[in-house]
Design a protein around this motif. Sequence first.
Motif, mmCIF file in Angstrom:
data_model
loop_
_atom_site.group_PDB
_atom_site.id
_atom_site.type_symbol
_atom_site.label_atom_id
_atom_site.label_comp_id
_atom_site.label_asym_id
_atom_site.label_seq_id
_atom_site.Cartn_x
_atom_site.Cartn_y
_atom_site.Cartn_z
ATOM 1 N N LEU A 417 4.065 12.858 -26.415
ATOM 2 C CA LEU A 417 5.081 11.871 -26.038
ATOM 3 C C LEU A 417 6.403 12.150 -26.734
ATOM 4 C CD1 LEU A 417 3.080 8.521 -25.890
ATOM 5 C CD2 LEU A 417 3.874 9.929 -23.993
ATOM 6 N N SER A 421 9.666 13.028 -24.663
ATOM 7 C CA SER A 421 10.834 12.155 -24.757
ATOM 8 C C SER A 421 12.045 12.943 -25.246
ATOM 9 C CB SER A 421 10.534 10.926 -25.606
ATOM 10 O OG SER A 421 11.128 10.990 -26.856
ATOM 11 N N LEU A 428 10.697 6.921 -25.222
ATOM 12 C CA LEU A 428 9.545 6.463 -25.996
ATOM 13 C C LEU A 428 9.985 5.258 -26.817
ATOM 14 C CD1 LEU A 428 6.691 6.951 -27.051
ATOM 15 C CD2 LEU A 428 7.625 8.662 -28.600
ATOM 16 N N LEU A 441 6.515 3.288 -22.666
ATOM 17 C CA LEU A 441 7.423 4.282 -22.095
ATOM 18 C C LEU A 441 8.369 3.578 -21.138
ATOM 19 C CD1 LEU A 441 4.980 7.207 -21.176
ATOM 20 C CD2 LEU A 441 6.258 6.827 -23.300
#
Length: 539
Positions: A417, A421, A428, A441
């Motif tokens: 993540l 991001s 995030l 998200l």
Amino acid sequence: MTPEQAQVAREAARRRTFAIISHPDAGKTTLTEKLLLYGGVIREAGSVRGRGAAKHATSDWMAIEKERGISVSTSVLQFPFQGLCVNLLDTPGHDDFSEDTYRTLVAADCAVMLLDAAKGVEPQTIKLFKVCRMRRIPIVTFVNKMDRWGREPLELLDEIEEVLGIPATAATWPVGMGETFRGVFDRWSESLLLFDRGAGGARRVPQTVASLAADAASPLPESARRTLRAELDLLETAGYPFDQDLFLAGEVTPVFFGSAITNFGVEPFLERFVELCPPPGPRKSDGGPVPIEGPACSGFVFKIQANMNPKHRDRIAFVRVCAGRFERGMTIVHERTGKPLNVNRVMQLQSRERATVDEAFPGDIVGVWDGGQLAVGDSLYEAEPIRYEALPRFSPEHFVRVRLPDALRRKQLRKGLEQLSEEGAVQLLSDHALRDPDPILGAVGPLQFDVVRHRLRDEYGVEATFSPLPYRHARWIANPGVDLDDVARRSNVAVCLDADGKPLMLFKSDFEMSWVAKHCPELELVAAVRAGATAAAGA
Ligand code: G4P
């Protein structure tokens, strides 16, 4: 100026870098292809369009694109026109778009706002227009599909002014509409351009320059010329005059009429457009504007595309060259880390093919192969340190909570993540008080969640589940040092932190947002912030 700098200045003056903003189905793909046709890159239209297998082969990289038959990524097309070098930054054409679509506009010097003559200004056009406005980039309007019966041209000019708040001035004027659409009158050169329908628009159409005056030999009947003269008189008295300075400041938009499918009006549009579109100019940086000629090369990353080739885990950072000469094999410093990067693998998209480039100049976009250190918004420089103005982070409109059935993969999930991001695929967020440790998200378009889920599975071996959250808007809190617990308690609204630790509020509805604005007037809420920086960029 050294001879090298003079060469850079000359090359930069030939560049025209722009993007097309439109609502899906307005005809962006068709117009793009016709620009390539008139740019001499393709000889026959019909090769780019179509959502079949051929298109996948060249522009759709990711598995999800193949599944859905759409293009998720932003391509850059370069073509020559009248001695100029035109860079068209193509944005996703699906009705589901992402922050990439917005960020592309940060790399462009001008935008073409494409409208469907029957539909006028549509929701996605408004969103993209606002981003152009925020950056104050000049906007040229093309009203498409004049070969179909649409709205009255004057009504469309009014709508642009009323809905978008920008005065619209007709640069060309349509001769007829629908079946009777014959061509356009170029108000600036005062010439009447008539076209012949033929070959279904696959080839360039012959153009006849005719006179507006009474003339028995004119290919346009006197009755049509009379109507046109009356309309032009009305425009003279009631319309806005064109002002170059206001245009360059994004305060007035010249409007062209045409039909991309039949090619009517495309050539006069392109000819004028390259005159109107400004060449690259000095870009803002922390140390003031950076002159295009250098002394050395610099640019910034506005997009990262991962997995263009699923066999290799490659990522490509799209860099807008802002100053100096970019050369393959050069060593350039990554401003955020201070580490040198050797750029041996550089590519550029020409037409829809990827080609290796040896050099590039301000205004050009190059794709740099990246081992994972570059992030969206990063600056690169050759000699003196330069940090270009940070890219805005745009307010997401769709939210999900990420849950992980297999708790042992938590570390991989976090890494995935964070990287995704950084690439700018999604934002995030985390609960500000960490009452719920599951990450949230946020995305501008919901398709991004599918992209992220696929990539988490394929690249990080994580099967995550995403549960939709009911929020529709996010606004950053620009006031420094706010007591977030107090804000959350008083407003009864979710407060999160973004990847830079900046607080933002999530709202379920317009009503909720107005309620907070009314009851917590001291909060300065903004729709976009500069990534990484502490100062907020306007709403
Ligand atoms: P987009 O990228 O903005 O989503 O639009 P695209 O070019 O795919 O065009 C959307 C539809 O509008 C297509 O029809 C296209 O043929 C049509 N179109 C584009 N320009 C014009 C124009 O100037 N006049 C008219 N009459 N139609 C235009 P479709 O039926 O969705 O696809 P297809 O069957 O034509 O491929």
